[in-house]
Design a protein around this motif. Structure first.
Motif, PDB file in Angstrom:
ATOM      1  N   UNK A  11      -1.598  -0.508   6.935  1.00  0.00           N
ATOM      2  CA  UNK A  11      -1.752  -1.945   7.120  1.00  0.00           C
ATOM      3  C   UNK A  11      -2.018  -2.227   8.595  1.00  0.00           C
ATOM      4  N   UNK A  12      -2.977  -3.133   8.855  1.00  0.00           N
ATOM      5  CA  UNK A  12      -3.305  -3.475  10.241  1.00  0.00           C
ATOM      6  C   UNK A  12      -3.250  -4.985  10.427  1.00  0.00           C
ATOM      7  N   UNK A  13      -3.276  -5.414  11.668  1.00  0.00           N
ATOM      8  CA  UNK A  13      -3.431  -6.843  11.935  1.00  0.00           C
ATOM      9  C   UNK A  13      -4.788  -7.267  11.394  1.00  0.00           C
ATOM     10  N   UNK A  14      -4.884  -8.491  10.907  1.00  0.00           N
ATOM     11  CA  UNK A  14      -6.138  -8.992  10.361  1.00  0.00           C
ATOM     12  C   UNK A  14      -7.224  -8.967  11.434  1.00  0.00           C
ATOM     13  N   UNK A  82       1.117   5.814  13.205  1.00  0.00           N
ATOM     14  CA  UNK A  82       2.058   4.690  13.366  1.00  0.00           C
ATOM     15  C   UNK A  82       1.964   4.044  14.743  1.00  0.00           C
ATOM     16  N   UNK A  83       1.582   4.794  15.757  1.00  0.00           N
ATOM     17  CA  UNK A  83       1.587   4.278  17.117  1.00  0.00           C
ATOM     18  C   UNK A  83       0.214   3.854  17.623  1.00  0.00           C
ATOM     19  N   UNK A  85      -2.413   1.066  18.328  1.00  0.00           N
ATOM     20  CA  UNK A  85      -2.306  -0.369  18.574  1.00  0.00           C
ATOM     21  C   UNK A  85      -3.030  -1.152  17.473  1.00  0.00           C
ATOM     22  N   UNK A  86      -2.343  -2.117  16.883  1.00  0.00           N
ATOM     23  CA  UNK A  86      -2.915  -2.920  15.800  1.00  0.00           C
ATOM     24  C   UNK A  86      -2.469  -2.460  14.427  1.00  0.00           C
ATOM     25  N   UNK A  87      -1.868  -1.284  14.353  1.00  0.00           N
ATOM     26  CA  UNK A  87      -1.379  -0.728  13.084  1.00  0.00           C
ATOM     27  C   UNK A  87       0.060  -1.187  12.874  1.00  0.00           C
ATOM     28  N   UNK A  88       0.335  -1.780  11.707  1.00  0.00           N
ATOM     29  CA  UNK A  88       1.696  -2.266  11.450  1.00  0.00           C
ATOM     30  C   UNK A  88       2.502  -1.300  10.589  1.00  0.00           C
ATOM     31  N   UNK A  92       3.670   1.184   1.366  1.00  0.00           N
ATOM     32  CA  UNK A  92       4.564   1.938   0.496  1.00  0.00           C
ATOM     33  C   UNK A  92       5.928   1.288   0.459  1.00  0.00           C
ATOM     34  N   UNK A  93       6.873   1.884  -0.258  1.00  0.00           N
ATOM     35  CA  UNK A  93       8.196   1.276  -0.419  1.00  0.00           C
ATOM     36  C   UNK A  93       8.989   1.178   0.882  1.00  0.00           C
ATOM     37  N   UNK A  94       8.826   2.134   1.779  1.00  0.00           N
ATOM     38  CA  UNK A  94       9.487   2.050   3.085  1.00  0.00           C
ATOM     39  C   UNK A  94       8.631   2.780   4.112  1.00  0.00           C
ATOM     40  N   UNK A  95       8.912   2.570   5.364  1.00  0.00           N
ATOM     41  CA  UNK A  95       8.090   3.156   6.422  1.00  0.00           C
ATOM     42  C   UNK A  95       8.544   4.546   6.839  1.00  0.00           C
ATOM     43  N   UNK A  96       9.591   5.094   6.197  1.00  0.00           N
ATOM     44  CA  UNK A  96      10.063   6.407   6.614  1.00  0.00           C
ATOM     45  C   UNK A  96       9.181   7.528   6.076  1.00  0.00           C
ATOM     46  N   UNK A  97       8.771   7.434   4.811  1.00  0.00           N
ATOM     47  CA  UNK A  97       7.887   8.467   4.246  1.00  0.00           C
ATOM     48  C   UNK A  97       6.815   7.779   3.397  1.00  0.00           C
TER      49      UNK A  97
END
Length: 175
Positions: A11-14, A82-83, A85-88, A92-97
């Protein structure tokens, strides 16, 4: 590499989809991670737009706010994505995996084209082996490998009827 690359959705910023994709591509190249992240995709489609009585072709994002990434999930690849810029984060169900897309989802999205070798050509008689016309015999009229489609004319109720099938739903008749 023991693990196979799978497709993930980020997912990214629009409006940042192309920026995230290009930044990620540069980072992958700079860190020499092409084996971990071989493909980055912002799905688009060409649309004909009529504005002020003028028609023009416009490229429009199919999934605004999302980027598809084919990658082998490791701590390094996860961290890099994950790092950016612009990527949120990953979808998925959680951001860990993050969860990869299933093969069925990848096929429905049309992200990956699978090559189907066909042993028949236009004019050949074929058996239909799957779908609502299973068991029918027909003649191949047109083959479109780009769209994974074949048009076959079958005899139904005493009439010649054209039907559209996927390439693997028909096979050559054994003589």
């Amino acid at each position: 590499m023991a693990e196979e690359a799978r497709w993930y959705v980020v997912h990214t910023y629009s409006g940042y989809e192309n920026k995230v994709a290009s930044t990620l591509a540069k980072t992958v190249e700079n860190r020499n991670m092409q084996d971990l992240i071989p493909e980055i995709l912002v799905p688009t489609e060409k649309v004909t737009e009529v504005k002020d009585n003028k028609t023009r072709e416009v490229e429009r994002k199919i999934f605004p706010g999302y980027v598809l990434i084919k990658m082998v999930l490791t701590n390094d690849s996860w961290y890099v994505v994950r790092n950016i810029r612009g990527c949120t984060g990953f979808v998925g169900p959680d951001n860990t995996k993050p969860l990869p897309l299933s093969d069925e989802e990848v096929q429905k999205l049309g992200v990956e084209k699978k090559n189907v070798e066909v042993s028949y050509q236009v004019g050949d008689s074929v058996n239909i082996v799957d779908g609502p016309f299973d068991g029918f015999v027909g003649t191949v009229e047109e083959i479109d490998t780009e769209k994974n489609r074949v048009r076959v004319t079958i005899n139904m109720f005493g009439r010649e009827t054209p039907v559209e099938l996927e390439l693997d739903q028909a096979e050559t008749m054994d003589d």
